[in-house]
Scaffold this motif. Structure first.
Motif, PDB file in Angstrom:
ATOM      1  N   GLU A  80      95.293  39.155  40.992  1.00  0.00           N
ATOM      2  CA  GLU A  80      95.418  38.757  42.397  1.00  0.00           C
ATOM      3  C   GLU A  80      94.052  38.769  43.053  1.00  0.00           C
ATOM      4  O   GLU A  80      93.206  39.624  42.765  1.00  0.00           O
ATOM      5  CB  GLU A  80      96.365  39.703  43.130  1.00  0.00           C
ATOM      6  CG  GLU A  80      96.619  39.333  44.582  1.00  0.00           C
ATOM      7  CD  GLU A  80      97.629  40.246  45.239  1.00  0.00           C
ATOM      8  OE1 GLU A  80      98.548  39.743  45.904  1.00  0.00           O
ATOM      9  OE2 GLU A  80      97.502  41.482  45.060  1.00  0.00           O
ATOM     10  N   LEU A  81      93.839  37.801  43.953  1.00  0.00           N
ATOM     11  CA  LEU A  81      92.600  37.696  44.705  1.00  0.00           C
ATOM     12  C   LEU A  81      92.955  37.446  46.173  1.00  0.00           C
ATOM     13  O   LEU A  81      93.746  36.554  46.491  1.00  0.00           O
ATOM     14  CB  LEU A  81      91.753  36.541  44.170  1.00  0.00           C
ATOM     15  CG  LEU A  81      90.290  36.481  44.594  1.00  0.00           C
ATOM     16  CD1 LEU A  81      89.515  37.672  44.024  1.00  0.00           C
ATOM     17  CD2 LEU A  81      89.664  35.172  44.138  1.00  0.00           C
ATOM     18  N   ASN A  82      92.397  38.274  47.066  1.00  0.00           N
ATOM     19  CA  ASN A  82      92.638  38.136  48.505  1.00  0.00           C
ATOM     20  C   ASN A  82      91.312  37.930  49.224  1.00  0.00           C
ATOM     21  O   ASN A  82      90.338  38.656  48.972  1.00  0.00           O
ATOM     22  CB  ASN A  82      93.321  39.385  49.064  1.00  0.00           C
ATOM     23  CG  ASN A  82      94.734  39.535  48.551  1.00  0.00           C
ATOM     24  OD1 ASN A  82      95.618  38.771  48.904  1.00  0.00           O
ATOM     25  ND2 ASN A  82      94.948  40.526  47.696  1.00  0.00           N
ATOM     26  N   VAL A  83      91.289  36.943  50.121  1.00  0.00           N
ATOM     27  CA  VAL A  83      90.069  36.614  50.861  1.00  0.00           C
ATOM     28  C   VAL A  83      90.363  36.691  52.353  1.00  0.00           C
ATOM     29  O   VAL A  83      91.268  36.010  52.852  1.00  0.00           O
ATOM     30  CB  VAL A  83      89.563  35.195  50.503  1.00  0.00           C
ATOM     31  CG1 VAL A  83      88.265  34.894  51.245  1.00  0.00           C
ATOM     32  CG2 VAL A  83      89.371  35.055  49.008  1.00  0.00           C
ATOM     33  N   ASP A  84      89.613  37.527  53.059  1.00  0.00           N
ATOM     34  CA  ASP A  84      89.667  37.578  54.522  1.00  0.00           C
ATOM     35  C   ASP A  84      88.470  36.812  55.044  1.00  0.00           C
ATOM     36  O   ASP A  84      87.362  37.357  55.181  1.00  0.00           O
ATOM     37  CB  ASP A  84      89.634  39.030  55.018  1.00  0.00           C
ATOM     38  CG  ASP A  84      90.869  39.814  54.601  1.00  0.00           C
ATOM     39  OD1 ASP A  84      91.968  39.231  54.613  1.00  0.00           O
ATOM     40  OD2 ASP A  84      90.730  41.001  54.259  1.00  0.00           O
ATOM     41  N   ILE A  85      88.673  35.525  55.321  1.00  0.00           N
ATOM     42  CA  ILE A  85      87.560  34.678  55.742  1.00  0.00           C
ATOM     43  C   ILE A  85      87.007  35.164  57.077  1.00  0.00           C
ATOM     44  O   ILE A  85      85.808  35.203  57.305  1.00  0.00           O
ATOM     45  CB  ILE A  85      88.018  33.211  55.802  1.00  0.00           C
ATOM     46  CG1 ILE A  85      88.411  32.753  54.384  1.00  0.00           C
ATOM     47  CG2 ILE A  85      86.927  32.318  56.390  1.00  0.00           C
ATOM     48  CD1 ILE A  85      88.944  31.363  54.312  1.00  0.00           C
TER      49      ILE A  85
END
Length: 357
Positions: A219-224
């Motif tokens: 899993e990969l999560n990005v908070d732009i």
């Protein structure tokens, strides 16, 4: 909970789970107890039977206790415990005592950048008619209800932050389960004339198998920024069944992509795309005076599918908002379960109001 249907099936479920936490010097001792009772009945016999002389009654209760000791040492968090359960099949007057592991640990290798974690856990999972219906609404009211003995689930993974706004999680697991429930298409049984039209090969039974599962999750999560998040995950599984049958209706690959965006103080939107790989099922026909293993049957493979959904909304204030949701945007005509196609493109608009009493 009381649960019932239109064919005179009925089920009662009672669950009681108290927990006590006791600080001992620098450690924390947690003692969790469990009482779980389920009982019910079906008016009709399994559709694997060509005669319908008796219904199905079931009754299971579990009594368990789970002591655990948590130890904190600098970058190490360690939970040492066990899950002790006595399970009783009161309908058949059979009982067993189970001891499951309950050990988890995590260690900060590089602050928040790399955290290693793992564990070995097990449980006696109480299955119920209510839970099966929620997972597959097309099950027939002729099920065998048994608990699942998850002997152990061992897992090892890494998680953390690649950079300040990008998080990751990678995990490998190996699970051994006895009596894992699988959804399998009921045979077309025209010998029977039950009340309720579920014997035309258009309903599902629960097939129990002993399964060992090797799994990989990423899993990969990005908070732009504070208002925009994006995530993607994928799961891969390999199943080894005791019966040498396929793991009925279990996909080997699953994945999803999701996004949430707070456009401004009033507007918000979100979307998700998910993928489910191929699944195997069995099409068969009941024959009078024959065993289920002798029924004419064919293995069918359900195609993999994508499904895309999105929503947008506007908040007038903390209490009143309006929204629009779209489902199956690509209008894919796929089968989640054999012989049941999903609805095509759908749209829903509405408003919500939160009362302040």
């Amino acid at each position: 909970r009381r649960f019932w249907d239109a064919t005179d099936s009925g089920e009662n479920r009672v669950v009681f789970q108290p927990t006590i936490e006791l600080p001992v010097t620098e450690e924390m001792v947690t003692i969790s107890a469990k009482l779980d009772y389920v009982s019910g009945s079906f008016e009709n016999a399994s559709l694997n039977n060509t005669t319908n002389e008796t219904g199905i009654d079931y009754s299971h209760y579990q009594v368990g206790v789970s002591p655990s000791l948590q130890m904190l040492r600098d970058d190490l968090t360690l939970n040492l415990g066990a899950n002790l359960v006595y399970g009783m099949d009161t309908e058949n007057s059979e009982g067993n005592f189970y001891i499951f592991p309950a050990v988890t640990a995590s260690y900060r290798l590089l602050d928040e950048t790399v955290i290693a974690y793992g564990g070995v856990e097990g449980e006696l999972h109480q299955n119920s008619y209510y839970d099966f219906v929620n997972e597959n609404p097309f099950v027939s009211p002729t099920l065998s209800i048994q608990p699942t003995d998850q002997q152990y689930k061992g897992y090892l993974g890494l998680k953390g932050q690649l950079v300040s706004n990008v998080g990751y999680n990678i995990k490998g697991s190996y699970t051994a389960e006895n009596r894992r429930p699988l959804f399998l298409l009921n045979p077309e049984n025209l010998v029977r004339d039950d009340e309720g039209d579920y014997f035309y090969g258009n309903s599902f039974q629960v097939f129990y198998d002993d399964i060992k599962t090797l799994g990989i999750f990423a899993e990969l999560n990005v908070d732009i920024n504070r208002n925009f998040t994006l995530g993607v995950n994928a799961e891969f599984y390999d199943y080894d069944t005791e019966t040498d049958n396929p793991a009925w209706n279990l996909p080997s690959i699953k994945g999803s992509l999701f996004m949430d965006y707070q456009i401004d103080e009033k507007w918000y939107m979100g979307a998700n795309l998910f993928y489910v790989g191929e699944r195997d099922d069995l099409v068969s026909q009941a024959v009078a005076n024959a065993l289920p293993s002798e029924f004419p049957s064919t293995i069918v493979t359900l195609e993999s599918f994508f499904d895309a959904n999105a929503h947008v909304g506007y908040r007038f204030n903390e209490q009143l908002s309006v929204f629009v949701k779209a489902s199956n945007i690509a209008n894919n005509d796929y089968q989640r379960w054999a012989n049941f196609r999903v609805q095509s493109f759908q749209a829903l608009a509405g408003l919500s109001y939160k009362f302040d009493f």
